[in-house]
Scaffold this motif. Structure first.
Motif, PDB file in Angstrom:
ATOM      1  N   ILE A  98     -36.428  -3.328 -38.632  1.00 45.17           N
ATOM      2  CA  ILE A  98     -36.933  -3.287 -37.258  1.00 45.17           C
ATOM      3  C   ILE A  98     -37.672  -4.598 -37.001  1.00 45.17           C
ATOM      4  O   ILE A  98     -38.527  -4.993 -37.796  1.00 45.17           O
ATOM      5  N   THR A  99     -37.346  -5.293 -35.916  1.00 46.15           N
ATOM      6  CA  THR A  99     -38.156  -6.444 -35.514  1.00 46.15           C
ATOM      7  C   THR A  99     -38.983  -6.055 -34.299  1.00 46.15           C
ATOM      8  O   THR A  99     -38.667  -5.104 -33.599  1.00 46.15           O
ATOM      9  N   PHE A 100     -40.045  -6.817 -34.076  1.00 49.00           N
ATOM     10  CA  PHE A 100     -41.018  -6.409 -33.054  1.00 49.00           C
ATOM     11  C   PHE A 100     -41.518  -7.661 -32.339  1.00 49.00           C
ATOM     12  O   PHE A 100     -42.082  -8.567 -32.951  1.00 49.00           O
ATOM     13  N   LEU A 101     -41.286  -7.687 -31.042  1.00 48.41           N
ATOM     14  CA  LEU A 101     -41.677  -8.815 -30.175  1.00 48.41           C
ATOM     15  C   LEU A 101     -42.532  -8.264 -29.037  1.00 48.41           C
ATOM     16  O   LEU A 101     -42.162  -7.259 -28.426  1.00 48.41           O
ATOM     17  N   SER A 102     -43.672  -8.883 -28.757  1.00 52.72           N
ATOM     18  CA  SER A 102     -44.502  -8.373 -27.663  1.00 52.72           C
ATOM     19  C   SER A 102     -45.427  -9.448 -27.128  1.00 52.72           C
ATOM     20  O   SER A 102     -45.513 -10.558 -27.668  1.00 52.72           O
ATOM     21  N   ASP A 103     -46.141  -9.084 -26.084  1.00 52.03           N
ATOM     22  CA  ASP A 103     -47.204  -9.930 -25.528  1.00 52.03           C
ATOM     23  C   ASP A 103     -48.560  -9.273 -25.776  1.00 52.03           C
ATOM     24  O   ASP A 103     -49.505  -9.495 -25.026  1.00 52.03           O
ATOM     25  N   PHE A 104     -48.681  -8.489 -26.843  1.00 49.20           N
ATOM     26  CA  PHE A 104     -49.886  -7.692 -27.087  1.00 49.20           C
ATOM     27  C   PHE A 104     -51.028  -8.492 -27.718  1.00 49.20           C
ATOM     28  O   PHE A 104     -52.141  -7.979 -27.858  1.00 49.20           O
ATOM     29  N   GLY A 105     -50.757  -9.718 -28.155  1.00 49.98           N
ATOM     30  CA  GLY A 105     -51.819 -10.524 -28.761  1.00 49.98           C
ATOM     31  C   GLY A 105     -52.263  -9.985 -30.109  1.00 49.98           C
ATOM     32  O   GLY A 105     -51.613  -9.096 -30.696  1.00 49.98           O
ATOM     33  N   PHE A 130     -30.796 -11.932 -38.018  1.00 45.80           N
ATOM     34  CA  PHE A 130     -31.048 -10.707 -38.782  1.00 45.80           C
ATOM     35  C   PHE A 130     -29.721 -10.012 -39.076  1.00 45.80           C
ATOM     36  O   PHE A 130     -28.727 -10.262 -38.393  1.00 45.80           O
ATOM     37  N   PRO A 131     -29.693  -9.150 -40.079  1.00 47.05           N
ATOM     38  CA  PRO A 131     -28.430  -8.482 -40.404  1.00 47.05           C
ATOM     39  C   PRO A 131     -27.930  -7.633 -39.229  1.00 47.05           C
ATOM     40  O   PRO A 131     -28.736  -7.049 -38.503  1.00 47.05           O
ATOM     41  N   PRO A 132     -26.617  -7.577 -39.024  1.00 45.36           N
ATOM     42  CA  PRO A 132     -26.072  -6.679 -37.997  1.00 45.36           C
ATOM     43  C   PRO A 132     -26.605  -5.263 -38.219  1.00 45.36           C
ATOM     44  O   PRO A 132     -26.800  -4.852 -39.368  1.00 45.36           O
ATOM     45  N   GLY A 133     -26.879  -4.559 -37.132  1.00 41.72           N
ATOM     46  CA  GLY A 133     -27.447  -3.219 -37.245  1.00 41.72           C
ATOM     47  C   GLY A 133     -28.956  -3.211 -37.172  1.00 41.72           C
ATOM     48  O   GLY A 133     -29.570  -2.143 -37.103  1.00 41.72           O
ATOM     49  N   SER A 134     -29.590  -4.400 -37.201  1.00 43.86           N
ATOM     50  CA  SER A 134     -31.052  -4.453 -37.070  1.00 43.86           C
ATOM     51  C   SER A 134     -31.467  -3.917 -35.701  1.00 43.86           C
ATOM     52  O   SER A 134     -30.693  -3.947 -34.741  1.00 43.86           O
ATOM     53  N   VAL A 135     -32.709  -3.412 -35.635  1.00 43.75           N
ATOM     54  CA  VAL A 135     -33.228  -2.810 -34.404  1.00 43.75           C
ATOM     55  C   VAL A 135     -34.357  -3.693 -33.896  1.00 43.75           C
ATOM     56  O   VAL A 135     -35.294  -3.979 -34.635  1.00 43.75           O
ATOM     57  N   HIS A 136     -34.263  -4.119 -32.644  1.00 40.81           N
ATOM     58  CA  HIS A 136     -35.232  -5.050 -32.083  1.00 40.81           C
ATOM     59  C   HIS A 136     -36.071  -4.349 -31.017  1.00 40.81           C
ATOM     60  O   HIS A 136     -35.547  -3.973 -29.967  1.00 40.81           O
ATOM     61  N   LEU A 155     -34.821   1.950 -22.273  1.00 33.82           N
ATOM     62  CA  LEU A 155     -33.436   1.892 -22.716  1.00 33.82           C
ATOM     63  C   LEU A 155     -33.319   1.667 -24.217  1.00 33.82           C
ATOM     64  O   LEU A 155     -34.189   1.054 -24.840  1.00 33.82           O
ATOM     65  N   ALA A 156     -32.217   2.160 -24.776  1.00 34.80           N
ATOM     66  CA  ALA A 156     -31.738   1.684 -26.074  1.00 34.80           C
ATOM     67  C   ALA A 156     -30.352   1.118 -25.825  1.00 34.80           C
ATOM     68  O   ALA A 156     -29.550   1.727 -25.108  1.00 34.80           O
ATOM     69  N   LEU A 157     -30.100  -0.071 -26.384  1.00 30.85           N
ATOM     70  CA  LEU A 157     -28.832  -0.759 -26.119  1.00 30.85           C
ATOM     71  C   LEU A 157     -28.218  -1.258 -27.420  1.00 30.85           C
ATOM     72  O   LEU A 157     -28.947  -1.591 -28.372  1.00 30.85           O
ATOM     73  N   LYS A 158     -26.915  -1.308 -27.469  1.00 32.07           N
ATOM     74  CA  LYS A 158     -26.221  -1.988 -28.555  1.00 32.07           C
ATOM     75  C   LYS A 158     -25.531  -3.215 -27.966  1.00 32.07           C
ATOM     76  O   LYS A 158     -24.701  -3.092 -27.056  1.00 32.07           O
ATOM     77  N   ILE A 159     -25.926  -4.394 -28.443  1.00 30.37           N
ATOM     78  CA  ILE A 159     -25.378  -5.662 -27.949  1.00 30.37           C
ATOM     79  C   ILE A 159     -25.036  -6.521 -29.166  1.00 30.37           C
ATOM     80  O   ILE A 159     -25.890  -6.736 -30.037  1.00 30.37           O
ATOM     81  N   GLU A 160     -23.797  -6.987 -29.242  1.00 30.30           N
ATOM     82  CA  GLU A 160     -23.369  -7.864 -30.346  1.00 30.30           C
ATOM     83  C   GLU A 160     -23.757  -7.304 -31.724  1.00 30.30           C
ATOM     84  O   GLU A 160     -24.313  -8.007 -32.553  1.00 30.30           O
ATOM     85  N   GLU A 161     -23.510  -6.038 -31.954  1.00 31.02           N
ATOM     86  CA  GLU A 161     -23.764  -5.366 -33.246  1.00 31.02           C
ATOM     87  C   GLU A 161     -25.257  -5.233 -33.608  1.00 31.02           C
ATOM     88  O   GLU A 161     -25.593  -4.952 -34.767  1.00 31.02           O
ATOM     89  N   HIS A 162     -26.144  -5.482 -32.635  1.00 29.96           N
ATOM     90  CA  HIS A 162     -27.577  -5.268 -32.847  1.00 29.96           C
ATOM     91  C   HIS A 162     -28.062  -4.192 -31.886  1.00 29.96           C
ATOM     92  O   HIS A 162     -27.502  -3.995 -30.808  1.00 29.96           O
ATOM     93  N   TYR A 163     -29.151  -3.501 -32.297  1.00 30.17           N
ATOM     94  CA  TYR A 163     -29.757  -2.493 -31.427  1.00 30.17           C
ATOM     95  C   TYR A 163     -31.048  -3.034 -30.811  1.00 30.17           C
ATOM     96  O   TYR A 163     -31.780  -3.794 -31.462  1.00 30.17           O
ATOM     97  N   PHE A 164     -31.312  -2.617 -29.584  1.00 28.71           N
ATOM     98  CA  PHE A 164     -32.502  -3.056 -28.871  1.00 28.71           C
ATOM     99  C   PHE A 164     -33.131  -1.854 -28.179  1.00 28.71           C
ATOM    100  O   PHE A 164     -32.424  -0.974 -27.692  1.00 28.71           O
TER     101      PHE A 164
END
Lengths: 257, 257, 257
Positions: C4-11, C59-65, C80-89
């Motif tokens: 699982i990767t994690f991106l935010s503006d939470f500081g 990241f490896p295909p199948g990773s969740v962002h 939403l949950a999306l599958k784009i280019e073999e990755h999950y978001f």
């Protein structure tokens, strides 16, 4: 094997945070350490306690929380391991523990130290090994002698009468949102359909919103947040800067008769 | 499987740090990466070496340390893997390695690159795969050809006579504490019960404290810290700002005859 | 088990980031979470998309962002949950997904919520559990109903004619380097051995370098970077500050006839 969380005021430019992780991982490289924050202002126990209080219960029971923020006024070098609400904590005897929970600790020990002198990096030399041992299921009472008289500072409560709740801002978050110590439960008991006025800084408002999106960009929202406290913000803006309010500023709700 | 540590000047707002972790985890998702710091000032090898020197030995022997800070003056694109004091390191041939240890490297190889051009992100394309392989116990000599003539900058030493130790501030930490290059061992050899005077900026002091709590809030403390170096600070204050001292400022100890 | 990767503006000063990690680890303590960045400017979808677009495929295909940056202008609370280019978001329906990939999502669902109200911390209450489930191989279509009409903002493209490519700065990185939206492929098609002039701010230059080390300290370099985009920087300096350029500043390449 339990999770270890790590909260400190050590910042991100020195070797201090990594030294503590290295110590834990040298004891058991399979332990999992989750950073809470290392950007607490130096020695700011109020900020540190706000952060830890609002997240420790989200971790699984039995998690171990290493607390590396100390007050510069702590008189003696006493280091504790505590069990509070099914969680373990290691840190200084600096009054912090009364700020994160109103419950009595189930158990408290004074951590054994190898020599009389604690050295200049006790978070690494004393707290890290204790955290690693607790995470590996060493019973709390193996880490030191029982210690009952630990210090407990008390959180500042709002004052509530039938006419008024008088509270304060207890945290300014990264977005500049202002979090008060006024709980939704107090408000609900006293409001009961009455009209009310909220006063903070130069502002007077008479409604609480369901969401920060209930107002336009640049407008002020007031809501009860995910931790049940009154929060004031500016949609798409920094309320602390725009309203000129900061930690400790008063917020008053007056109810109509 | 060994730990990988990661030190860089990449900051926290770009994809650079994550790209390197992604590369390592794509090779082996079970590898464990511990951040040392990514907030080293751009290209500041002195700061980077201070941080890594004082923490790498706290990790288990065999750990792999990925060093992503490069000097803008590095002439050639040579990338190394080194074994120093039972630890592995990957990074540039930029002189850094002489700053973190006075010992010779046990073994050094020049990392193989897939093409003649190293591309614009060698930390990801060259260092990350090498770190992953070392962590998975690939022998160092499988990663490239032996390379003896690696560059080694030398740490600046204090000058010591019977009358005086003359040193410098080599690190200002997150709290504004001033860490010098004057070791406790040098002081102990020369002091031998003599009176002494410490001079830094406009201050003159004649004692060294056992702990920063030995002085009142706002007062200056001087101690030998957890890494054995003379450290100057202000209890509950920022010594760098309050004393007007910074990296490279001189600190002199004079001994009475 | 996927990453699982994690991106935010939470500081880094609040409990927000840790609360989301706690939620994921309470579902499965063995899950591995990699931080991308939490220092995205509040609500800055352009910055967030630049960062995620340029690293998710590493990241490896199948990773969740997990994407925790939201626009303050997002009208409805749709997650939403999306599958784009073999990755999950997982993230908001805020148009972000068109910025990270030009491909259509393979599959999109609107995440189920337990009540009509989403509460004030949906990244923890809705996105974190969805990310944990996806990482543990729950099929996307078990997380909610298919949702076709998700919003897609479009990246701003450079304009290219035979005479000129007209682009913009789309990212200023931690070092002050200026990354444009002008791709190497466009340049190669149009240049074909012609002389050219690059114009940005008050500068005019007529060559592109192979590496930032091709110029002296303090001089300006121009290169195609590791993501194939034209990048402008100052060797050992901050180009954004020194050239007075920022996000959105124009960069124009004119080709000789």
């Amino acid at each position: 094997m339990a999770l270890i969380t790590f909260l400190s005021d050590f910042g991100s430019t020195d070797h201090y945070v990594a030294a503590i992780k290295a110590k834990i991982l040298s004891i058991d490289a399979s332990l999992k350490i989750v950073d809470i924050s290392h950007d607490i202002e130096p020695c700011n126990l109020a900020q540190a306690s706000f952060v830890l209080k609002n997240v420790f219960r989200d971790f699984p029971p039995g998690s171990v929380h290493l607390m590396g923020v100390n007050s510069s006024n702590t008189p003696a070098d006493i280091f504790l391991a505590l069990k509070i609400e099914e969680h373990y904590f290691v840190g200084n005897d600096n009054g912090f523990w009364g700020l994160i929970s109103e419950e009595d600790a189930n158990e408290v020990v004074k951590l054994k130290t190898e020599s009389d002198s604690v050295g200049s990096f006790p978070a690494r030399d004393i707290l890290a090994p204790a955290a690693a041992q607790l995470a590996n299921n060493t019973p709390l009472n193996k880490l030191g002698e029982p210690f009952q008289d630990y210090q407990r500072m008390l959180s500042r409560k709002p004052k509530a009468t039938k006419q008024q709740i008088s509270g304060h801002i207890i945290h300014v978050d990264h977005f500049g949102n202002l979090i008060t110590n006024i709980p939704e439960s107090d408000f609900n008991i006293l409001s009961k359909g009455k009209k009310y006025n909220l006063k903070f800084g130069r502002e007077n408002m008479n409604r609480i919103h369901g969401s920060y999106k209930a107002v336009d960009n640049g407008d002020c929202f007031i809501l009860f947040n995910s931790i049940g406290l009154l929060e004031i913000g500016i949609n798409n803006g920094n309320a602390s800067q725009l309203l000129g309010l900061d930690f400790d500023s008063p917020v008053i709700i007056s109810f109509e008769d």
